[in-house]
Each structure stands twice: as structure tokens, then as C-alpha cells.
Enzyme design. Structure first.
Site, PDB file in Angstrom:
ATOM      1  N   CYS A  90      -2.204  30.507  53.466  1.00  0.00           N
ATOM      2  CA  CYS A  90      -3.560  30.649  52.936  1.00  0.00           C
ATOM      3  C   CYS A  90      -4.312  31.766  53.651  1.00  0.00           C
ATOM      4  O   CYS A  90      -5.246  32.333  53.112  1.00  0.00           O
ATOM      5  CB  CYS A  90      -4.305  29.342  53.086  1.00  0.00           C
ATOM      6  SG  CYS A  90      -4.219  28.702  54.758  1.00  0.00           S
ATOM      7  N   GLU A 148     -10.102  23.276  50.779  1.00  0.00           N
ATOM      8  CA  GLU A 148      -9.556  24.528  51.326  1.00  0.00           C
ATOM      9  C   GLU A 148      -8.693  25.108  50.216  1.00  0.00           C
ATOM     10  O   GLU A 148      -7.657  24.533  49.881  1.00  0.00           O
ATOM     11  CB  GLU A 148      -8.672  24.238  52.542  1.00  0.00           C
ATOM     12  CG  GLU A 148      -9.365  23.503  53.670  1.00  0.00           C
ATOM     13  CD  GLU A 148     -10.385  24.365  54.377  1.00  0.00           C
ATOM     14  OE1 GLU A 148     -10.274  25.587  54.302  1.00  0.00           O
ATOM     15  OE2 GLU A 148     -11.311  23.803  54.983  1.00  0.00           O
TER      16      GLU A 148
HETATM   17  P1  NAP Z   1      -1.517  22.937  44.244  1.00  0.00           P
HETATM   18  O1  NAP Z   1      -0.542  23.086  43.151  1.00  0.00           O
HETATM   19  O2  NAP Z   1      -2.951  22.990  43.927  1.00  0.00           O
HETATM   20  O3  NAP Z   1      -1.145  21.546  44.936  1.00  0.00           O
HETATM   21  C1  NAP Z   1      -1.813  21.126  46.090  1.00  0.00           C
HETATM   22  C2  NAP Z   1      -1.698  19.632  46.229  1.00  0.00           C
HETATM   23  O4  NAP Z   1      -2.421  18.987  45.181  1.00  0.00           O
HETATM   24  C3  NAP Z   1      -0.272  19.103  46.126  1.00  0.00           C
HETATM   25  O5  NAP Z   1      -0.125  18.056  47.047  1.00  0.00           O
HETATM   26  C4  NAP Z   1      -0.203  18.582  44.699  1.00  0.00           C
HETATM   27  O6  NAP Z   1       0.758  17.560  44.534  1.00  0.00           O
HETATM   28  C5  NAP Z   1      -1.597  18.015  44.554  1.00  0.00           C
HETATM   29  N1  NAP Z   1      -2.047  17.844  43.200  1.00  0.00           N
HETATM   30  C6  NAP Z   1      -1.754  18.578  42.110  1.00  0.00           C
HETATM   31  N2  NAP Z   1      -2.437  18.114  41.043  1.00  0.00           N
HETATM   32  C7  NAP Z   1      -3.173  17.072  41.469  1.00  0.00           C
HETATM   33  C8  NAP Z   1      -4.090  16.182  40.843  1.00  0.00           C
HETATM   34  N3  NAP Z   1      -4.401  16.302  39.548  1.00  0.00           N
HETATM   35  N4  NAP Z   1      -4.662  15.218  41.581  1.00  0.00           N
HETATM   36  C9  NAP Z   1      -4.364  15.106  42.890  1.00  0.00           C
HETATM   37  N5  NAP Z   1      -3.527  15.921  43.545  1.00  0.00           N
HETATM   38  C10 NAP Z   1      -2.933  16.903  42.849  1.00  0.00           C
HETATM   39  O7  NAP Z   1      -1.267  24.017  45.393  1.00  0.00           O
HETATM   40  P2  NAP Z   1       0.102  24.425  46.084  1.00  0.00           P
HETATM   41  O8  NAP Z   1       0.912  25.184  45.091  1.00  0.00           O
HETATM   42  O9  NAP Z   1       0.732  23.270  46.782  1.00  0.00           O
HETATM   43  O10 NAP Z   1      -0.415  25.397  47.240  1.00  0.00           O
HETATM   44  C11 NAP Z   1      -0.677  26.757  47.031  1.00  0.00           C
HETATM   45  C12 NAP Z   1      -2.153  27.017  47.006  1.00  0.00           C
HETATM   46  O11 NAP Z   1      -2.787  26.390  48.102  1.00  0.00           O
HETATM   47  C13 NAP Z   1      -2.467  28.476  47.132  1.00  0.00           C
HETATM   48  O12 NAP Z   1      -3.393  28.815  46.159  1.00  0.00           O
HETATM   49  C14 NAP Z   1      -3.086  28.612  48.527  1.00  0.00           C
HETATM   50  O13 NAP Z   1      -4.047  29.614  48.646  1.00  0.00           O
HETATM   51  C15 NAP Z   1      -3.680  27.283  48.749  1.00  0.00           C
HETATM   52  N6  NAP Z   1      -3.728  26.974  50.171  1.00  0.00           N
HETATM   53  C16 NAP Z   1      -4.931  26.978  50.810  1.00  0.00           C
HETATM   54  C17 NAP Z   1      -5.005  26.662  52.146  1.00  0.00           C
HETATM   55  C18 NAP Z   1      -6.306  26.641  52.882  1.00  0.00           C
HETATM   56  O14 NAP Z   1      -6.353  26.136  53.986  1.00  0.00           O
HETATM   57  N7  NAP Z   1      -7.363  27.162  52.327  1.00  0.00           N
HETATM   58  C19 NAP Z   1      -3.846  26.337  52.849  1.00  0.00           C
HETATM   59  C20 NAP Z   1      -2.644  26.351  52.171  1.00  0.00           C
HETATM   60  C21 NAP Z   1      -2.598  26.668  50.821  1.00  0.00           C
HETATM   61  P3  NAP Z   1       2.170  17.838  43.822  1.00  0.00           P
HETATM   62  O15 NAP Z   1       2.870  18.851  44.656  1.00  0.00           O
HETATM   63  O16 NAP Z   1       2.827  16.517  43.822  1.00  0.00           O
HETATM   64  O17 NAP Z   1       1.854  18.357  42.455  1.00  0.00           O
END
Ligand code: NAP
Length: 519
Positions: free
Chosen positions: A296, A257
Site C-alpha cells: 500500500c 486503509e
Molecule cells: P480487497 O479485494 O478490497 O479485499 C480486502 C479484504 O476485504 C479481503 O479480506 C476480502 O476478502 C475482503 N472483502 C471483500 N469483499 C468484502 C465484503 N463485501 N465484505 C467484507 N469483506 C470483504 O483488497 P485486496 O485485493 O485484498 O488488497 C489490495 C488493495 O488493498 C489495494 O488496493 C491496496 O492499495 C489496498 N491496501 C491498502 C493498505 C493500507 O494500509 N492502506 C494496505 C494493504 C493494501 P476476500 O479475500 O475473502 O474476498
């Protein structure tokens, strides 16, 4: 200073040594603690979840698994006020926005608990009817779904630390898979407290639920072909996870997602001041500003027929002007800060890029002081509305997700054909909203472009009295979208269990086959 803990092998683990990620109150920038998973043995964690949790769940009927979910829901609800306070402090969300996350978590767990009750004593999922495969019914076939014999790894975004964990865990546990959940570091205090409440309530068998706060380290190296990964977050991180060599080599499913340039369309049939018009003005303003636009499902692109542009801007700006940006602890405030300093920087960068092709028509597009917050402190940005210079919006408008209270209005000719084409330029959205009282317009749009979004929210005067807004991910409707939105599917009632179960075809005597599926 608080060190956020992980829960692994039925023990709480606090990292020693390295400080990890520092957490701050986004309204005051005061430090709240540190997050690190250093020293966590990922191999042991996976084995424990698979061997203890998975084995225990597969012995239970759907009804009994549903009771576990109800127990989890009650545990979270029992500390609701504490969680709302923690959410206000650590995520910067107003009390109302915090309820969206916390009550969303307990409500979704309860919903899936009730589905489990309806499924009764079954251990496997039905998949269509049985059918005769041979000359007579002696040779019989049927499809069914059985739980995967592995662990479900859930990685969540920062914006829903409670609901994000709960909506994934509900489906996995009901399907019969144990869960390792990893919240985003920046807001994981809320998730940690939810898991503590569930552990204290002692409602789950050993190994059913584990928590990683901090980096996943070498977790993916320990997964095997029976495991599953479900990810919510940015498209960049999704790509990194999807490309992990062990996940690829073992064909481990990865549900994603991700980002989404959600669109809202005003159709040409809607008159200014009508019920449908007012519904769109009210709902889209909420979808731009709820949780400070860090959703999102937030509306990033607003499309309005050219001849209605002036009237719409007037009504919409008036509605946006009711938003008061500031500290969630100030009673006059209805929109909080962004969650982190990184988020603030990313939103300001996004605003600058949108400024290359669009003009600000409401808000300043800059960091501001928050009402009730100390001057110069907190990650505040007031609602910012752009208008695209080009009709229909140029490429950046359709491609750049600014994850804050920011949206772009685009003029178009008002026809369903053009609208479907503009929606498709988002390359796949989670949700697209259409405001129209013409079924003909709506049907034409859906026939032309229905495959570009996972969900369509159809606002009209006929449903206005019960309209919840497009941002609400209801457990009974699919959440997920094609292409850029990640290509994944969550929720949708029992459809959510598909990811956590293996479809198998049974071929044999009718009795053997049927009594396995329906004992
Ligand atoms: P993110 O930076 O991609 O992080 C998401 C998750 O991935 C966090 O738990 C992060 O952990 C983890 N992560 C980061 N690098 C990783 C790796 N190499 N291996 C495994 N896990 C890793 O996103 P965010 O800033 O939290 O969220 C914002 C984004 O999420 C926006 O783009 C939004 O559109 C999207 N979003 C989508 C939905 C949906 O349902 N489609 C819902 C909510 C948000 P750490 O925090 O520890 O780095």
C-alpha cells in the site's frame, strides 16, 4: 487437499461441502488448498468474543494486556522459519520480502507489548489533564478513554497476511477489545498458521482472538454500537463495507486503509550523484519492487525536475535493472511473482491503461517467464517504469493504482509549489516522500500541501545513514491517509488505541474523578 480453517468459539472450524476459493502457489500455479467459512455461525462467534474475550480483557491492566501481546509475538517468532517458507509458497514473496511481513508481525506485537508495560497498572487511557470546572476545585473535570464493550472486526488485504493481522490486533487488545480477524482469502494460509501458533501457545484468554477464513457472510448484521470495524483493502470494498445498513444505523466506527497513489519528489536543490540523490534512487527502486510492488505504501508516481530527467532516468533504470524476477526459491531472484491470477490480470489491465498516457521506458509491461520457474507458469511481471507524456502527468497517472511493480515518472519544474500541487492530485496518500537538503523547500511544500498525505518521509543527507525507506510502517508513526487513502489512522503508538476506546468526560469531585483515571 487442505481446507483452511477458521477459529471461532475456541474451536477450529473446517467448512464442509462447498469448495470456496481455491489457493495456488503463485510461482508454479500448483493448487494449495481451499478457503471457505461456510457453516460458521457468525452470531455465536460475535457473542463469544464480546462476552468471554471482552470481559476478560477489561479486567486486565495495560501491563497484563501487553504481556498477552508479547506472548503472541513469541508464538509467531517460534515458528518463524515455517512461516517464511509458507509465505514464499503461498504468497510468492522472496525470503527477504517474507521477513518484512512475518518479522513485522512479531515486532509490532512486541512493540505494543512494551508500550503496555510502560503503562503499568492502568485500566483506562489518560486524555489530557484534569481541570477545575466550578468556582473551586470541588467541581472537577477530566477526559479519559475506556475500552468499548464490543468486538473489533478486522478485515485485511492479501499483501500482508501476518503483519496486517498483527498490527491491528495489537492495538485492539492493548485497548481492551477482543478481535475477530479476517485475512484476504488468497493468502490466508499464513494467517491461519499464525493463529494456530498463538492458540497452541495458549497465551490468550478465551474469546480474545477469533479467525474467519473465507467470506464474512452475515457478520456485519450481528454487530452493535459498541463494536468497531477496521478494514484494509481496495476503495471499492471499503465503500461497500462503509455503506452496510447495520453499520450505518448503529454508528459503528469503520476505519479504512485503502488505495494510495504514493508520490516521491526529487527537489530542485539535489545534485546528481549526491548522497540525497543516491538515497532517492536506491529507496524508490526498492519501494517500486519490494513485494513485487504489492504494498500500500509503494511509490506509484515519481516526480523529477525537467533539467535532471536524463540523469535520473539513467541512474534509476540502472538500479531497477538489478531486479531479477522469478521463483522465490531461486537464490538469484530478488522479486517474486504477483500473488494471484486475478492480481496478474488486474496489473496487466492497469499497465494497458497507463499506456494511454505514458510510455514504457524500462521493462516490457507484459507477463514474463520467471527465473527458476517453469516456462509459461507463474504470475510474473518484471519491474515496469513509465514516463508520462504530459509534464506533471495526466489524470490516469494520479488516479489509477496499479498494484504491482509499476510506477510512472513525471517531469515537473522542481519547485515546492508545483510539487505540493502535484501531490494533491493523488487526492490523499498514505505516504509522500520528499528528497531534498533544503529545509526551506520542504517547509514550503508541507505548508502548502501537508494535509494531502498521512505521512511524509523526508529523505536528506542528514538522515541518510539511518534511512529505512518510505515503505516501512513503523509502529510509532501514524499509518493511514486522508481522502482516497481511506481517511483512517492506524499505529502511531498509543494513538492507535483511540479507535477501540470511547472518550468520556467526567465531571464530579476531584477525588472521584482523579482516582478513577489514576487509581
Ligand atoms: P480487497 O479485494 O478490497 O479485499 C480486502 C479484504 O476485504 C479481503 O479480506 C476480502 O476478502 C475482503 N472483502 C471483500 N469483499 C468484502 C465484503 N463485501 N465484505 C467484507 N469483506 C470483504 O483488497 P485486496 O485485493 O485484498 O488488497 C489490495 C488493495 O488493498 C489495494 O488496493 C491496496 O492499495 C489496498 N491496501 C491498502 C493498505 C493500507 O494500509 N492502506 C494496505 C494493504 C493494501 P476476500 O479475500 O475473502 O474476498
Amino acid at each position: 487437499m487442505k481446507v483452511v480453517r477458521s477459529f471461532a468459539g475456541e474451536k477450529w472450524h473446517a467448512a464442509e461441502g462447498g469448495k470456496g476459493v481455491e489457493l495456488r502457489d503463485p510461482s508454479t500455479e500448483a493448487p494449495l488448498g481451499h478457503v471457505s467459512a461456510d457453516g460458521l455461525d457468525m452470531d455465536h462467534l460475535v457473542q463469544h468474543a464480546r462476552n468471554q474475550g471482552g470481559a476478560a480483557l477489561r479486567e486486565l491492566s495495560h501491563e497484563s494486556r501487553g504481556q498477552l501481546l508479547v506472548g503472541m509475538s513469541k508464538a509467531i517468532h517460534s515458528i518463524r522459519d515455517e512461516l517464511l517458507d509458507l509465505s514464499m509458497k503461498s504468497c510468492g514473496t522472496t525470503r527477504k520480502d517474507s521477513k518484512f511481513d512475518i518479522d513485522g508481525a512479531s515486532g509490532t506485537l512486541y512493540h505494543y507489548g512494551a508500550l503496555g508495560k510502560e503503562m503499568g497498572s492502568s485500566l483506562v487511557l489518560e486524555d489530557g489533564e484534569g481541570e477545575q470546572l466550578g468556582r473551586s476545585s470541588v467541581f472537577w473535570g477530566r477526559h479519559t478513554r475506556v475500552p468499548r464493550n464490543g468486538v473489533a472486526v478486522h478485515i485485511n488485504a492479501f499483501n500482508f497476511p501476518a503483519w496486517g493481522f498483527a498490527e491491528k490486533a495489537a492495538a485492539a487488545i492493548l485497548a481492551g477489545m477482543p478481535v475477530i480477524t479476517k485475512p484476504a482469502s488468497s493468502t490466508c494460509l499464513v494467517t491461519e498458521r499464525c493463529i494456530e501458533a498463538i492458540v497452541e501457545a495458549d497465551v490468550l484468554p478465551d474469546g480474545v482472538l477469533s479467525l474467519i477464513c473465507g467470506s464474512v457472510g452475515d457478520l456485519f448484521d450481528h454487530l452493535n454500537e459498541q463494536d468497531v470495524v477496521a478494514f484494509t483493502g481496495s476503495a471499492d470494498t471499503a465503500l461497500r463495507i462503509r455503506s452496510h445498513s447495520n453499520l450505518l444505523a448503529k454508528s459503528i466506527p469503520v476505519n479504512v486503509e485503502a488505495d494510495s497513489l504514493n508520490a516521491a519528489f526529487l527537489a530542485e536543490d539535489v545534485e546528481p550523484g549526491s548522497e540525497t540523490w543516491n538515497l532517492m534512487v536506491r529507496e524508490v527502486a526498492r519501494e517500486v519492487t519490494q513485494k513485487s510492488g504489492q504494498k500500500c505504501t509503494a511509490v506509484r508516481r515519481i516526480f523529477v525536475p525537467k533539467n535532471l530527467r536524463d540523469a535520473f532516468v539513467e541512474a534509476f533504470v540502472e538500479e531497477l535493472s538489478n531486479r531479477v524476477t522469478g521463483s522465490p526459491y531461486d537464490d538469484s531472484v530478488n522479486m517474486g511473482p504477483l500473488a494471484t491470477a486475478d492480481q496478474l490480470e488486474s496489473v496487466l489491465q492497469g499497465i494497458a491503461r497507463l499506456g494511454e498516457v505514458a510510455d514504457v521506458i524500462h521493462g516490457s509491461g507484459e507477463r514474463c517467464n520467471g527465473v527458476g520457474a517453469a516456462e509459461g507458469q507463474g504470475y510474473f511481471v518484471a519491474p515496469t517504469l513509465f514516463e508520462a507524456r504530459e509534464d506533471g502527468g495526466s489524470e490516469i497517472v494520479h488516479d489509477l493504482e496499479v498494484f504491482g511493480p509499476v510506477s510512472t515518472l513525471c517531469r515537473y519544474d522542481g519547485s515546492s509549489a508545483t510539487a505540493a500541487c502535484l501531490n494533491s492530485r493523488g487526492a490523499g496518500t498514505l505516504v509522500t516522500s520528499i528528497y531534498s537538503d533544503s529545509d526551506e523547500w520542504v517547509h514550503d511544500f508541507l505548508r502548502r500541501g501537508g494535509s494531502y498525505s498521512g505521512r511524509f518521509y523526508l529523505g536528506s543527507e542528514r538522515m541518510a545513514a539511518q534511512a529505512p525507506g518510505s515503505g516501512l510502517a513503523l509502529p510509532s508513526s501514524l499509518h493511514g491517509g486522508p481522502g482516497r487513502a481511506g481517511g483512517g489512522e492506524e499505529l502511531g503508538g498509543l494513538r492507535a488505541l483511540d479507535l477501540y476506546s470511547q472518550r468520556i468526560a467526567l465531571q464530579g469531585s476531584k477525588r472521584t474523578v482523579e482516582t478513577f483515571v489514576r487509581p
